[in-house]
Design a protein around this motif. Structure first.
Motif, PDB file in Angstrom:
ATOM      1  N   PRO A  18      73.642  31.897  63.656  1.00 22.66           N
ATOM      2  CA  PRO A  18      72.384  32.685  64.193  1.00 22.66           C
ATOM      3  C   PRO A  18      71.953  33.514  63.597  1.00 22.66           C
ATOM      4  O   PRO A  18      70.646  33.733  63.780  1.00 22.66           O
ATOM      5  N   ALA A  19      72.411  34.510  62.740  1.00 23.35           N
ATOM      6  CA  ALA A  19      71.551  35.588  61.955  1.00 23.35           C
ATOM      7  C   ALA A  19      72.242  35.939  60.717  1.00 23.35           C
ATOM      8  O   ALA A  19      72.881  36.457  60.097  1.00 23.35           O
ATOM      9  N   PRO A  20      71.539  34.798  59.862  1.00 22.98           N
ATOM     10  CA  PRO A  20      71.832  34.726  58.392  1.00 22.98           C
ATOM     11  C   PRO A  20      71.447  35.970  57.687  1.00 22.98           C
ATOM     12  O   PRO A  20      70.296  36.564  57.938  1.00 22.98           O
ATOM     13  N   GLU A  21      72.197  36.378  56.679  1.00 21.72           N
ATOM     14  CA  GLU A  21      71.953  37.703  55.801  1.00 21.72           C
ATOM     15  C   GLU A  21      72.122  37.527  54.557  1.00 21.72           C
ATOM     16  O   GLU A  21      73.059  36.779  54.109  1.00 21.72           O
ATOM     17  N   THR A  22      71.352  38.184  53.642  1.00 23.83           N
ATOM     18  CA  THR A  22      71.769  38.133  52.250  1.00 23.83           C
ATOM     19  C   THR A  22      73.148  38.853  52.011  1.00 23.83           C
ATOM     20  O   THR A  22      73.563  39.781  52.967  1.00 23.83           O
ATOM     21  N   GLU A  23      74.039  38.451  51.007  1.00 22.09           N
ATOM     22  CA  GLU A  23      75.379  38.929  50.828  1.00 22.09           C
ATOM     23  C   GLU A  23      75.110  39.986  49.711  1.00 22.09           C
ATOM     24  O   GLU A  23      76.293  40.463  49.370  1.00 22.09           O
ATOM     25  N   LEU A  24      74.145  40.550  49.288  1.00 22.45           N
ATOM     26  CA  LEU A  24      73.879  41.629  48.491  1.00 22.45           C
ATOM     27  C   LEU A  24      74.134  42.898  49.455  1.00 22.45           C
ATOM     28  O   LEU A  24      73.585  43.005  50.582  1.00 22.45           O
ATOM     29  N   ALA A  25      74.824  43.817  49.018  1.00 25.74           N
ATOM     30  CA  ALA A  25      75.096  45.078  49.660  1.00 25.74           C
ATOM     31  C   ALA A  25      74.042  45.908  49.168  1.00 25.74           C
ATOM     32  O   ALA A  25      73.770  46.139  48.039  1.00 25.74           O
ATOM     33  N   TYR A  26      73.160  46.718  50.285  1.00 22.83           N
ATOM     34  CA  TYR A  26      72.237  47.869  50.008  1.00 22.83           C
ATOM     35  C   TYR A  26      72.093  48.408  51.069  1.00 22.83           C
ATOM     36  O   TYR A  26      72.262  48.219  52.443  1.00 22.83           O
ATOM     37  N   GLY A  27      71.467  49.727  51.077  1.00 25.19           N
ATOM     38  CA  GLY A  27      71.329  50.719  51.928  1.00 25.19           C
ATOM     39  C   GLY A  27      69.778  50.860  52.431  1.00 25.19           C
ATOM     40  O   GLY A  27      69.449  51.426  53.544  1.00 25.19           O
ATOM     41  N   ASN A  28      68.877  50.718  51.685  1.00 20.92           N
ATOM     42  CA  ASN A  28      67.524  50.700  51.793  1.00 20.92           C
ATOM     43  C   ASN A  28      66.646  49.611  50.974  1.00 20.92           C
ATOM     44  O   ASN A  28      67.276  48.867  50.145  1.00 20.92           O
ATOM     45  N   THR A  29      65.426  49.754  51.265  1.00 16.92           N
ATOM     46  CA  THR A  29      64.531  48.391  50.544  1.00 16.92           C
ATOM     47  C   THR A  29      64.425  48.870  48.959  1.00 16.92           C
ATOM     48  O   THR A  29      64.691  47.705  48.226  1.00 16.92           O
ATOM     49  N   TYR A  30      64.681  50.147  48.477  1.00 14.29           N
ATOM     50  CA  TYR A  30      64.832  50.254  46.991  1.00 14.29           C
ATOM     51  C   TYR A  30      65.990  49.749  46.306  1.00 14.29           C
ATOM     52  O   TYR A  30      66.072  49.140  45.415  1.00 14.29           O
ATOM     53  N   GLN A  31      67.061  49.987  46.986  1.00 16.50           N
ATOM     54  CA  GLN A  31      68.297  49.463  46.578  1.00 16.50           C
ATOM     55  C   GLN A  31      68.441  47.819  46.689  1.00 16.50           C
ATOM     56  O   GLN A  31      69.109  47.360  45.872  1.00 16.50           O
ATOM     57  N   LEU A  32      67.931  47.467  47.747  1.00 14.31           N
ATOM     58  CA  LEU A  32      67.842  45.840  47.645  1.00 14.31           C
ATOM     59  C   LEU A  32      66.977  45.451  46.553  1.00 14.31           C
ATOM     60  O   LEU A  32      67.393  44.394  45.925  1.00 14.31           O
ATOM     61  N   LEU A  33      65.709  45.872  46.171  1.00 15.08           N
ATOM     62  CA  LEU A  33      65.067  45.496  45.024  1.00 15.08           C
ATOM     63  C   LEU A  33      65.742  45.636  43.810  1.00 15.08           C
ATOM     64  O   LEU A  33      65.856  44.720  42.898  1.00 15.08           O
ATOM     65  N   VAL A  34      66.496  46.716  43.597  1.00  9.64           N
ATOM     66  CA  VAL A  34      67.315  46.844  42.453  1.00  9.64           C
ATOM     67  C   VAL A  34      68.545  45.766  42.283  1.00  9.64           C
ATOM     68  O   VAL A  34      68.767  45.083  41.198  1.00  9.64           O
ATOM     69  N   ALA A  35      69.315  45.632  43.428  1.00  8.68           N
ATOM     70  CA  ALA A  35      70.262  44.476  43.405  1.00  8.68           C
ATOM     71  C   ALA A  35      69.659  43.290  43.177  1.00  8.68           C
ATOM     72  O   ALA A  35      70.329  42.390  42.383  1.00  8.68           O
ATOM     73  N   VAL A  36      68.617  42.855  43.650  1.00 12.51           N
ATOM     74  CA  VAL A  36      68.265  41.451  43.447  1.00 12.51           C
ATOM     75  C   VAL A  36      67.800  41.453  42.026  1.00 12.51           C
ATOM     76  O   VAL A  36      67.768  40.372  41.242  1.00 12.51           O
ATOM     77  N   THR A  37      66.956  42.496  41.421  1.00 13.94           N
ATOM     78  CA  THR A  37      66.554  42.449  40.158  1.00 13.94           C
ATOM     79  C   THR A  37      67.755  42.158  38.985  1.00 13.94           C
ATOM     80  O   THR A  37      67.568  41.618  38.197  1.00 13.94           O
ATOM     81  N   ILE A  38      68.933  42.777  39.451  1.00 14.05           N
ATOM     82  CA  ILE A  38      70.034  42.514  38.603  1.00 14.05           C
ATOM     83  C   ILE A  38      70.682  41.437  38.848  1.00 14.05           C
ATOM     84  O   ILE A  38      71.827  41.352  38.244  1.00 14.05           O
TER      85      ILE A  38
END
Length: 240
Positions: A18-38
């Motif tokens: 019911p609540a799918p989420e990314t499996e990348l670990a991050y703490g804020n939007t900037y960290q999400l951007l970095v994680a996806v970029t690499i």
């Protein structure tokens, strides 16, 4: 896949998760951007392992700039193409500090203008961080879309356009997460695990693997006879 089948396809995936989420670990939007970029050509598990200590130290673009390219490389050297990725992350961080007040913009054009950020990365950030109905087509979604008949296309952009056109309202926000997870854990590249697939009866993939341990049927190779070759040569001569 017909309209009513598409609705049922996502209804079942939503029922299972019911609540799918990314499996990348991050703490804020900037960290999400970095994680996806690499994360390009790397697994989420590998990225999370590399960024665990990095994200304890770096939480803002300014902190990343202060860490520097060599400092970042030391954290992500276990990831493929880490030299180029480190260069891009430092460059995009500098731009965020200089042009966006250290914040990640909620705009696709502004995101894709950043070094190392393509349309897929931008779509992930817009969807996951800002709650926008975007479809980030990676290798899993590209495969699932074409294999099932849900969204066929020869390019990621074509598959994205089909998803944007066909995915019904209630499922648009979570669609790309459901499809990624489905492709990663069930509709696998080499051997799809059709025997435990919740949407197997809706799928247009013909060589289904309905028994655990079985292999997909091998497609028959087309036999080209001398007669067919001669016929093609005649046609080619006439149309030349």
């Amino acid at each position: 896949m017909k309209k009513e089948q598409i609705f049922e396809f996502f209804r079942r995936l939503a029922e299972a998760n019911p609540a799918p989420e990314t499996e990348l670990a991050y703490g804020n939007t900037y960290q999400l951007l970095v994680a996806v970029t690499i994360s390009a050509q790397a697994t989420d598990v590998g990225v999370n392992k590399a960024t665990r200590r990095l994200f304890e130290e770096v939480k803002t673009p300014a902190q990343m700039v202060a860490l520097g390219e060599e400092g970042l490389k030391a954290h992500i050297k276990s990831i493929g193409l880490f030299n180029t990725k480190a260069k891009n992350v430092i460059a995009l961080s500098e731009i965020l500090v200089r042009d966006h007040g250290g914040e990640v913009p909620a705009d696709r054009a502004a995101l894709t203008a950043l070094p190392g950020v393509g349309r897929k990365t931008a779509n992930v950030v817009l969807n996951t961080a800002f709650g926008m109905e975007t479809f980030a087509v990676d290798t899993h979604i590209f495969r699932v879309g074409n294999r099932t008949g849900l969204a066929k296309g020869k390019t990621p952009e074509a598959v994205e356009a089909q998803l944007d056109k066909k995915v019904p309202g209630p499922f648009r926000l979570g669609a790309h997460h459901w499809l990624i997870l489905h492709g990663r854990y069930i509709c696998k590249a080499r051997t799809p695990e059709c025997w435990r697939c919740p949407v197997v009866d809706l799928c247009g993939f013909k060589p289904k693997v309905l028994e655990q341990g079985a292999k997909p049927p091998v497609a028959k190779k087309k036999v080209v006879t001398k007669k067919k070759v001669a016929k093609k040569q005649v046609v080619a001569t006439k149309t030349a």
